[in-house]
Scaffold this motif. Structure first.
Motif, PDB file in Angstrom:
ATOM      1  N   ALA A 191      21.942  57.355  18.646  1.00  0.00           N
ATOM      2  CA  ALA A 191      20.808  59.485  18.498  1.00  0.00           C
ATOM      3  C   ALA A 191      19.920  60.106  18.237  1.00  0.00           C
ATOM      4  CB  ALA A 191      22.472  59.818  18.770  1.00  0.00           C
ATOM      5  N   LEU A 192      19.675  59.052  17.559  1.00  0.00           N
ATOM      6  CA  LEU A 192      18.826  59.411  15.849  1.00  0.00           C
ATOM      7  C   LEU A 192      17.213  59.879  17.044  1.00  0.00           C
ATOM      8  CD1 LEU A 192      18.544  56.913  13.486  1.00  0.00           C
ATOM      9  CD2 LEU A 192      19.283  59.149  13.141  1.00  0.00           C
ATOM     10  N   LEU A 193      16.626  59.692  18.105  1.00  0.00           N
ATOM     11  CA  LEU A 193      15.583  59.852  18.972  1.00  0.00           C
ATOM     12  C   LEU A 193      15.789  59.493  19.964  1.00  0.00           C
ATOM     13  CD1 LEU A 193      12.848  57.808  16.673  1.00  0.00           C
ATOM     14  CD2 LEU A 193      13.078  60.417  17.014  1.00  0.00           C
ATOM     15  N   ILE A 196      16.088  49.975  13.299  1.00  0.00           N
ATOM     16  CA  ILE A 196      15.305  48.680  14.958  1.00  0.00           C
ATOM     17  C   ILE A 196      16.007  49.865  15.775  1.00  0.00           C
ATOM     18  CG2 ILE A 196      15.861  46.911  16.325  1.00  0.00           C
ATOM     19  CD1 ILE A 196      16.157  45.690  13.706  1.00  0.00           C
ATOM     20  N   THR A 197      16.881  50.039  15.904  1.00  0.00           N
ATOM     21  CA  THR A 197      17.852  51.034  16.937  1.00  0.00           C
ATOM     22  C   THR A 197      16.524  52.554  17.245  1.00  0.00           C
ATOM     23  OG1 THR A 197      19.816  50.531  16.481  1.00  0.00           O
ATOM     24  CG2 THR A 197      20.042  52.354  17.215  1.00  0.00           C
ATOM     25  N   ALA A 198      16.476  53.272  16.142  1.00  0.00           N
ATOM     26  CA  ALA A 198      15.129  54.613  16.194  1.00  0.00           C
ATOM     27  C   ALA A 198      14.541  53.872  16.928  1.00  0.00           C
ATOM     28  CB  ALA A 198      15.573  54.930  14.537  1.00  0.00           C
ATOM     29  N   VAL A 204      14.214  58.232  22.570  1.00  0.00           N
ATOM     30  CA  VAL A 204      14.456  56.411  22.284  1.00  0.00           C
ATOM     31  C   VAL A 204      14.958  55.305  21.902  1.00  0.00           C
ATOM     32  CG1 VAL A 204      11.604  56.313  22.884  1.00  0.00           C
ATOM     33  CG2 VAL A 204      12.560  56.090  20.265  1.00  0.00           C
ATOM     34  N   SER A 205      16.019  55.866  20.721  1.00  0.00           N
ATOM     35  CA  SER A 205      17.231  55.050  20.187  1.00  0.00           C
ATOM     36  C   SER A 205      17.644  55.018  21.192  1.00  0.00           C
ATOM     37  CB  SER A 205      17.540  55.973  19.733  1.00  0.00           C
ATOM     38  OG  SER A 205      16.293  56.349  18.545  1.00  0.00           O
ATOM     39  N   ASN A 206      18.496  54.602  22.663  1.00  0.00           N
ATOM     40  CA  ASN A 206      18.999  54.525  23.703  1.00  0.00           C
ATOM     41  C   ASN A 206      19.077  55.191  25.119  1.00  0.00           C
ATOM     42  OD1 ASN A 206      21.371  54.190  25.578  1.00  0.00           O
ATOM     43  ND2 ASN A 206      22.770  54.637  23.644  1.00  0.00           N
ATOM     44  N   PRO A 207      18.696  54.334  25.935  1.00  0.00           N
ATOM     45  CA  PRO A 207      17.893  54.891  27.212  1.00  0.00           C
ATOM     46  C   PRO A 207      18.817  55.959  27.610  1.00  0.00           C
ATOM     47  CG  PRO A 207      17.631  52.095  27.056  1.00  0.00           C
ATOM     48  CD  PRO A 207      18.310  52.506  25.673  1.00  0.00           C
ATOM     49  N   ILE A 208      20.361  55.607  27.376  1.00  0.00           N
ATOM     50  CA  ILE A 208      21.109  56.380  27.837  1.00  0.00           C
ATOM     51  C   ILE A 208      20.528  57.853  27.536  1.00  0.00           C
ATOM     52  CG2 ILE A 208      23.328  57.401  27.843  1.00  0.00           C
ATOM     53  CD1 ILE A 208      23.260  55.325  29.075  1.00  0.00           C
ATOM     54  N   ASN A 209      19.366  58.378  26.211  1.00  0.00           N
ATOM     55  CA  ASN A 209      19.082  59.509  25.918  1.00  0.00           C
ATOM     56  C   ASN A 209      18.250  60.059  27.360  1.00  0.00           C
ATOM     57  OD1 ASN A 209      20.885  58.884  24.022  1.00  0.00           O
ATOM     58  ND2 ASN A 209      18.686  58.717  22.699  1.00  0.00           N
ATOM     59  N   ILE A 210      17.410  59.031  26.800  1.00  0.00           N
ATOM     60  CA  ILE A 210      15.605  58.862  28.769  1.00  0.00           C
ATOM     61  C   ILE A 210      16.991  59.665  30.066  1.00  0.00           C
ATOM     62  CG2 ILE A 210      14.168  57.893  29.581  1.00  0.00           C
ATOM     63  CD1 ILE A 210      14.385  58.294  26.360  1.00  0.00           C
ATOM     64  N   LEU A 211      18.333  59.086  30.036  1.00  0.00           N
ATOM     65  CA  LEU A 211      18.755  59.523  31.094  1.00  0.00           C
ATOM     66  C   LEU A 211      18.761  60.646  31.081  1.00  0.00           C
ATOM     67  CD1 LEU A 211      21.322  56.656  32.319  1.00  0.00           C
ATOM     68  CD2 LEU A 211      19.359  56.696  33.483  1.00  0.00           C
ATOM     69  N   VAL A 212      19.546  61.295  30.279  1.00  0.00           N
ATOM     70  CA  VAL A 212      19.883  62.562  30.077  1.00  0.00           C
ATOM     71  C   VAL A 212      18.981  63.808  30.177  1.00  0.00           C
ATOM     72  CG1 VAL A 212      20.973  64.518  29.215  1.00  0.00           C
ATOM     73  CG2 VAL A 212      22.249  61.999  29.133  1.00  0.00           C
ATOM     74  N   PRO A 253      24.654  65.376  12.800  1.00  0.00           N
ATOM     75  CA  PRO A 253      25.592  63.957  13.213  1.00  0.00           C
ATOM     76  C   PRO A 253      25.853  62.897  13.135  1.00  0.00           C
ATOM     77  CG  PRO A 253      25.241  65.677  15.239  1.00  0.00           C
ATOM     78  CD  PRO A 253      24.359  66.002  14.140  1.00  0.00           C
ATOM     79  N   SER A 254      24.453  62.401  13.473  1.00  0.00           N
ATOM     80  CA  SER A 254      23.703  61.356  13.747  1.00  0.00           C
ATOM     81  C   SER A 254      23.822  60.743  11.995  1.00  0.00           C
ATOM     82  CB  SER A 254      22.464  60.804  13.891  1.00  0.00           C
ATOM     83  OG  SER A 254      22.924  61.103  16.145  1.00  0.00           O
ATOM     84  N   LEU A 255      23.233  60.920  11.434  1.00  0.00           N
ATOM     85  CA  LEU A 255      23.050  60.698  10.052  1.00  0.00           C
ATOM     86  C   LEU A 255      24.156  60.334   9.455  1.00  0.00           C
ATOM     87  CD1 LEU A 255      19.826  62.987   8.902  1.00  0.00           C
ATOM     88  CD2 LEU A 255      20.325  60.181   9.008  1.00  0.00           C
ATOM     89  N   VAL A 256      24.953  61.211   9.677  1.00  0.00           N
ATOM     90  CA  VAL A 256      26.016  62.056   8.434  1.00  0.00           C
ATOM     91  C   VAL A 256      27.503  59.857   8.970  1.00  0.00           C
ATOM     92  CG1 VAL A 256      28.758  63.089   8.765  1.00  0.00           C
ATOM     93  CG2 VAL A 256      26.595  64.137   7.999  1.00  0.00           C
ATOM     94  N   CYS A 257      27.202  60.329  10.383  1.00  0.00           N
ATOM     95  CA  CYS A 257      27.685  59.631  10.902  1.00  0.00           C
ATOM     96  C   CYS A 257      27.698  57.790  10.865  1.00  0.00           C
ATOM     97  CB  CYS A 257      27.667  58.876  12.749  1.00  0.00           C
ATOM     98  SG  CYS A 257      29.568  60.830  13.601  1.00  0.00           S
TER      99      CYS A 257
END
Length: 419
Positions: free
Chosen positions: A151-153, A107-109, A155-163, A181-185
């Protein structure tokens, strides 16, 4: 004099966002901060519209995302995912716990961390209540995976779009720095929490308790699943070909709305009710407040004190990741991301990609440290309080420290290797 006034207003705005005096919403605090910057002459009146218009991609993405989440929930998609997870676990609480993490990752991704916190949390609460399992470990799974997988995509976090709106980057480069690093975490999060809550996950449950846990409109559910799959593909394609993700999100919302109308379940008033004016007020106010401190030269000074140039040295990457994470937990990750992107924009030379993605990684995973780090966690907390569950800041911090610090080290080392 303006430096003192600007610093006072900026500090008061951030403090107000954190403590919410007299339960004033974050939106009003941010907008009042922007108004104060305007009245004292730090923020020019003629810059308000251009500043907000520059972020049209962010606004469009938020609108589309909220509507997509509403139509998916209306179709029973999240309820069905919880039901399939319970059946796959086949009566094992431990397997169900892993399944909740995996559903949360999915769902997050595709729909963002806010959707996971807002929609998965109450569904999993209902599921665990019916199955007579201890709910708290599952609730922690919902909120932590919302930020861990964010951090996978893009679109997975609006923060990503901001950057990414500020720095035009390609999807392959994004994945080069953030996918591993996302998959490992994510794996580290699942393994750690399964061990920490092992005593609470020893039990089993009877699948017969879910016999009446059914989908109200199977036709709409199946059509919406196909629509969500198409939207997910469009997100990836849009990221690859650098199509503004606002277009993808809005088109996806229109598709699901059409499917809802086709199935006879379209309720436009309910859909529009899902658009949160408070969220748009909050991010608009923060855009303007950060623009004002740019005029004062604060972000430029912050960059000079935090970073040693714009190179991808190990020290610079660590300072960006840990600084973004720490700042997110102090002032929330939305304003911290705005400050960091402005800082990177004001470096003497183009920042190295590792610094851009380090900002995303720190602001995405770092908020797992405290209950005020991200909007997703704050939404999760409100939902739990409505269910009568109180989570103390100390209890959350204990889990956050164990998980977040190693995660940030993983991200730092990977980005340094990739630089």
């Amino acid at each position: 004099m303006q430096l003192l006034l600007g610093g006072t207003i900026f500090g008061a705005t951030l403090l107000g966002v954190m403590v919410r005096p007299r339960r004033i919403s974050e939106a009003w605090v941010a907008l009042l901060g922007a108004l104060a910057m305007l009245l004292v002459g730090i923020l020019p009146l003629n810059e308000i519209v251009p500043t907000l218009a520059r972020e049209w991609n962010v606004y469009g993405f938020f609108v589309g995302l909220m509507l997509i989440a509403f139509f998916a929930e209306q179709a029973g998609v999240f309820q069905a995912l919880a039901l399939y997870a319970a059946r796959w676990a086949n009566g094992s609480a431990q397997r169900l716990y892993v399944a909740v993490f995996l559903v949360g990752t999915l769902i997050t991704a595709v729909l963002s961390n806010d959707a996971t916190a807002l929609i998965l949390t109450p569904v999993v609460w209902t599921l665990t209540s019916r199955l007579r399992l201890r709910a708290l470990p599952f609730m922690f799974a919902c909120t932590f995976i919302a930020d861990t997988a964010s951090a996978l995509l893009p679109v997975s976090n609006p923060i990503n779009i901001l950057v990414l709106t500020r720095f035009n980057r390609e999807l392959w480069e994004y994945w080069t720095y953030l996918l591993v690093p996302s998959l490992v975490c994510i794996g580290w999060n699942i393994g750690l929490f399964a061990w920490l809550f092992r005593c609470d996950l020893q039990g089993s449950y009877d699948l017969a308790l879910l016999d009446d846990f059914t989908i109200a409109n199977p036709k709409l559910y199946r059509a919406t699943l196909i629509g969500l799959a198409l939207i997910a593909l469009a997100y990836v394609g849009g990221s690859l070909w650098q199509v503004p993700l606002a277009f993808v999100a809005l088109a996806g919302a229109a598709l699901l709305a059409a499917l809802s109308w086709w199935a006879g379940s379209f309720k436009p008033k309910h859909a529009l009710h899902e658009l949160s004016p408070a969220l748009f007020g909050f991010i608009s106010g923060m855009f303007l407040v950060v623009r004002a401190i740019e005029h004062l030269g604060w972000t430029e000074r912050f960059g000079a004190s935090l970073l040693q140039g714009s190179s991808a040295s190990l020290g610079n990457i660590a300072r960006v990741i840990f600084g973004s994470a720490l700042g997110s937990n102090m002032i929330n990750n939305v304003p911290m991301t705005l400050v960091m992107t402005s800082t990177l924009e004001h470096l003497p030379t183009q920042p190295a990609p590792a610094l851009i993605y380090g900002t995303i990684f720190g602001a995405d995973l770092g908020p797992n440290l405290t209950i005020v780090g991200s909007l997703a966690t704050m939404l999760w907390l409100v939902i739990l309080r409505r269910k009568g569950i109180e989570i103390s800041a100390k209890e959350y911090l204990k889990l956050g420290l164990i998980f977040v610090l190693p995660s940030l080290l993983i991200g730092t080392l990977w980005m340094w290797l990739m630089a």
